[in-house]
Motif scaffolding. Structure first.
Motif, mmCIF file in Angstrom:
data_model
loop_
_atom_site.group_PDB
_atom_site.id
_atom_site.type_symbol
_atom_site.label_atom_id
_atom_site.label_comp_id
_atom_site.label_asym_id
_atom_site.label_seq_id
_atom_site.Cartn_x
_atom_site.Cartn_y
_atom_site.Cartn_z
ATOM 1 N N LYS A 79 10.848 -3.231 -15.126
ATOM 2 C CA LYS A 79 10.099 -3.807 -16.495
ATOM 3 C C LYS A 79 9.269 -4.912 -16.281
ATOM 4 N N ASN A 80 9.893 -5.847 -15.347
ATOM 5 C CA ASN A 80 8.892 -7.050 -15.133
ATOM 6 C C ASN A 80 7.848 -7.177 -13.865
ATOM 7 N N GLN A 81 8.134 -5.939 -13.234
ATOM 8 C CA GLN A 81 7.342 -5.663 -12.033
ATOM 9 C C GLN A 81 7.534 -6.817 -10.942
ATOM 10 N N LYS A 82 8.882 -7.207 -10.855
ATOM 11 C CA LYS A 82 9.278 -8.173 -9.805
ATOM 12 C C LYS A 82 10.247 -7.520 -8.890
ATOM 13 N N ALA B 114 10.550 0.621 -2.861
ATOM 14 C CA ALA B 114 11.205 2.166 -3.219
ATOM 15 C C ALA B 114 11.595 2.421 -4.339
ATOM 16 N N HIS B 115 12.513 1.219 -5.001
ATOM 17 C CA HIS B 115 13.092 1.536 -6.166
ATOM 18 C C HIS B 115 12.041 1.722 -7.481
ATOM 19 N N PHE B 116 10.707 1.162 -7.093
ATOM 20 C CA PHE B 116 9.881 1.125 -8.352
ATOM 21 C C PHE B 116 9.438 2.805 -8.298
ATOM 22 N N LEU B 117 9.794 3.627 -7.425
ATOM 23 C CA LEU B 117 9.385 5.149 -7.360
ATOM 24 C C LEU B 117 10.609 5.808 -7.680
ATOM 25 N N TYR B 118 11.626 5.255 -7.141
ATOM 26 C CA TYR B 118 13.101 6.096 -7.089
ATOM 27 C C TYR B 118 14.184 5.176 -7.662
ATOM 28 N N PRO B 119 14.503 5.111 -8.741
ATOM 29 C CA PRO B 119 15.433 4.020 -9.362
ATOM 30 C C PRO B 119 16.861 4.088 -8.678
ATOM 31 N N PRO C 11 0.762 -1.401 -0.042
ATOM 32 C CA PRO C 11 -0.086 0.018 -0.181
ATOM 33 C C PRO C 11 0.831 1.500 0.015
ATOM 34 N N ILE C 12 1.955 0.995 0.470
ATOM 35 C CA ILE C 12 3.002 2.278 0.659
ATOM 36 C C ILE C 12 3.191 2.806 -0.938
ATOM 37 N N ILE C 13 3.195 2.137 -1.732
ATOM 38 C CA ILE C 13 3.613 2.509 -3.138
ATOM 39 C C ILE C 13 2.269 2.404 -4.146
ATOM 40 N N GLU C 14 1.444 1.629 -3.452
ATOM 41 C CA GLU C 14 0.174 1.566 -4.602
ATOM 42 C C GLU C 14 -0.556 2.844 -4.652
ATOM 43 N N LYS C 15 -0.412 3.745 -3.588
ATOM 44 C CA LYS C 15 -0.877 5.127 -3.768
ATOM 45 C C LYS C 15 -0.403 5.941 -4.933
ATOM 46 N N HIS C 16 0.785 5.412 -5.276
ATOM 47 C CA HIS C 16 1.264 6.172 -6.346
ATOM 48 C C HIS C 16 1.591 5.648 -7.584
ATOM 49 N N GLY C 17 0.497 4.782 -7.707
ATOM 50 C CA GLY C 17 0.062 3.890 -9.023
ATOM 51 C C GLY C 17 1.010 2.882 -9.362
ATOM 52 N N VAL C 18 1.601 2.153 -8.681
ATOM 53 C CA VAL C 18 2.631 1.325 -9.009
ATOM 54 C C VAL C 18 1.701 -0.304 -8.751
ATOM 55 N N GLU C 19 1.914 -1.006 -9.731
ATOM 56 C CA GLU C 19 1.322 -2.234 -9.906
ATOM 57 C C GLU C 19 1.941 -3.110 -8.693
ATOM 58 N N ARG C 20 0.967 -4.076 -8.305
ATOM 59 C CA ARG C 20 1.503 -5.173 -7.160
ATOM 60 C C ARG C 20 2.677 -6.080 -7.907
ATOM 61 N N PRO C 21 3.847 -6.050 -7.048
ATOM 62 C CA PRO C 21 5.063 -6.671 -7.668
ATOM 63 C C PRO C 21 4.917 -8.111 -7.294
ATOM 64 N N THR C 22 5.442 -9.036 -8.281
ATOM 65 C CA THR C 22 5.569 -10.523 -7.613
ATOM 66 C C THR C 22 7.033 -10.611 -7.242
ATOM 67 N N VAL C 23 7.147 -11.827 -6.549
ATOM 68 C CA VAL C 23 8.165 -12.229 -5.643
ATOM 69 C C VAL C 23 9.270 -13.262 -6.396
ATOM 70 N N CYS C 24 10.259 -13.065 -6.732
ATOM 71 C CA CYS C 24 11.246 -14.270 -7.154
ATOM 72 C C CYS C 24 12.372 -14.440 -6.079
ATOM 73 N N VAL C 25 12.717 -15.602 -5.824
ATOM 74 C CA VAL C 25 13.938 -15.847 -4.648
ATOM 75 C C VAL C 25 14.937 -16.635 -5.391
#
Length: 237
Positions: free
Chosen positions: A173-176, A200-205, A146-160
């Motif tokens: 690019k891949n929203q991961k 945070a990197h989805f907002l600030y690279p 929710p911290i980044i959702e309000k900035h219009g970022v899609e929900r990312p998936t997780v890769c281990v």
């Protein structure tokens, strides 16, 4: 440059580097490697005296790594060994069973297995670890999203992934969000810090002022968490 320090009668090498920095930084690694970073122009005599003064501290940290080898990558999962999950030390117990199952209970990681060959038991644990860590990471991502959702970022998936130098990374690019397999050993506050960092990197690279201001607003104690995380695998002052 290489110096040395004598610990318990054994002379240990210390890799010394002079850099543009204001403070001295001494680190001890699980491998036994010792590194000292100091400001440019630091006299050799001062470095030698400093290392002598820090010998008890170095000895203490080396002993700690011996006692808590679970922070390192286990070679094999056998009864009596130890591991760490979410900051808690666990003793490993392997049990012959009719079906495979792994259970955490009262400070013990019970491995129920149909296998007799060690590499197959290790594979069973690695598969379980991959799945368990991914579920946990995804839960934390969902909590912090929710911290980044309000900035219009899609929900990312997780890769281990098993990473040797990074706790995490993100692919805008891949929203991961890519998270280190071994991060599952760290305490909960540390895991939360890494995940917020990557979100945070989805907002600030870049690691600029805006990035760190954002982190500070949403996790004021992030520096303490980062310090603790660094000390999970590296002990330093």
């Amino acid at each position: 440059m290489e110096y040395s320090v004598t610990v318990k009668g054994i002379e240990l090498p210390v890799a010394v580097s002079l850099k543009k920095m204001k403070q001295v930084r001494l680190k001890v690694f699980p491998s036994g490697e010792i590194k000292l970073s100091a400001p440019d122009g630091t006299p050799e005599s001062w470095i030698k005296e400093y290392l002598i003064s820090k010998t008890p501290w170095i000895e203490e940290k080396l002993d700690l790594f011996v006692q808590t080898k679970a922070v390192e990558k286990e070679e094999h999962f056998v009864s009596g060994a130890s591991t760490r999950i979410l900051g808690r030390q666990l003793t490993v117990q392997v049990h012959e069973a009719k079906r495979k199952q792994i259970i955490r209970e009262d400070g013990v990681l019970h491995i129920f297995t149909t296998e007799t060959e060690q590499h197959k038991i290790d594979k069973q644990v690695n598969n379980w670890w991959q799945q368990a860590s991914k579920r946990y990471y995804q839960d934390i991502v969902d909590q912090l999203y929710p911290i980044i959702e309000k900035h219009g970022v899609e929900r990312p998936t997780v890769c281990v992934k098993k990473m040797s130098t990074l706790w995490g990374s993100c692919s805008r690019k891949n929203q991961k969000v890519n998270l280190n397999y071994y991060l599952y050993k760290a305490s909960v506050p540390c895991v939360e810090y890494v995940i917020l960092h990557e979100l945070a990197h989805f907002l600030y690279p870049y690691h600029n002022k805006d990035f760190y201001d954002f982190i500070t607003i949403h996790m004021p104690d992030w520096q303490e968490r980062k310090k603790q995380l660094d000390y999970e695998f590296v002990l330093g002052i």
